[in-house]
Design a protein around this motif. Sequence first.
Motif: not given
Length: 477
Positions: A111-116, A270-281
């Motif tokens: 999520a961090q690698v591919y954030k925009t 594994g659900l993919g919910s947390a990466p939405n928040v992890a990308a914001v940092a």
Amino acid sequence: MLSALSDLLWSKVLIALLVGIGIWFTFATRFVQFRYFGKMFGILTANHHEADGRHLSSFQALILSVAGRVGGGNIAGVAVAITLGGPGAIFWMWVVGLMGMATSFIECTLAQVYKTAEPDGAYRGGPAHYIERGLGSNWKWLAVIYSILLLVTFGIGFIALQSYAVATSLKDAFDIPLYYSGIGLALVVGLIIFGGVKRIAQVAEVLVPIMAGGYLLIAIVVLGLNFTEIPATLKLIVESAFGIGPVVGGGIGAAILMGVKRGLFSNEAGLGSAPNVAAVAYVPHPANQGVVQSFSVFIDTIILCTCTALIILMGTAYDPSLTDSSQGVALTQASLATHIGEWGRVFVSIAMLLFGFSTVLYNYYLGENSVSYLTTGRSNEFVMNGFRVVVICLCCLGAIMDLGTVFGFADLTMGLLALVNLIALALLFKTGKRVLGDYDRQLKSGNKVPTFHAEEFTDLNLDAESWPVADNSRKQP
């Protein structure tokens, strides 16, 4: 039909995939969740305001993800697992939590690698972004499906469910009518969500440590009152997990099934919910946030779920001969009351209220992220404000609605959500492992703060604003 499809997905397909991928990632990353366990604690003492005013710090992203992971699953879910699977279910909950830490590491690193970067400089990211950028534009259809499922599940279904949980908690504790609670929740949530993710994070930064810390404190009190029983209780959990001793709940099969299922529901790895928040940092290296998000799984499953389990198993309210799944939160309330008196019931109701409120904010942000992705390139402010109004209405209506069908539908869409994310993680694992390898090498060379050099990853279709390439044109060969 909803129930049959959901049962097939959760009792067979997803358990095998989630556990299998967790084990695969654990071994393939050389047990990353254990190698960097000490670093996870380091975030608690790090500079919490390392980012500028436009971004969340790594600590704020951690707190926001804990706000989502920590909820009813830690109180009611654990009680259901013990009721249907016996004490041994907790052992398998631990196992799936420890394996899930590796899964969370990979999904949040990606999520961090591919954030925009947004026009205002803030970041957005998550599975939809790493599916489209990581797998290529030919996979955009899968990213769109993921975003729709995320919006329907968390942004709509779970907000209504959490509103109901908050309202019923207030009614149980203080006899406040459901519709009053719904209106009050809608007003408070409205004031917060119109302030954007920064305001949500600021509220969570205050609320989450109080609620999780308070629950942990009461658990420590219970452990202190029953200190001599702890070894025997832990022994009971381990023995029951392998069918040693009297058969409790549904036997060893039920222990494994319930432990794995409730563990996955609770920690969301594994659900993919947390990466939405992890990308914001804002972090110097994507793996930093992977390490931090692994810690949130540990907090949820290993610490808080274990606290609930010990409160139940060391109390006198739990009856192994009963296998009624409706006990849920009532069993936790009754168990705590056997330790500290009747006010324990009120405490659990208040804990459910706080956990539910923080989860509403978290679910809103996941929905907002989906709306943002689905309306990219368009004037989406009108649509976003429309979604916020829908959320406020859901807070009102959810408090008084019969949510049985909503829960069944959300259960199914969450399963499909996990399925899409796990397919993407399996296909992108090499990229996640490559980024981890870069992080490992920098630490091994003595660099205490590894930095991501985008120029070494130009083949990954990175967002130039999020990860700018260094200008090396003036350097001599």
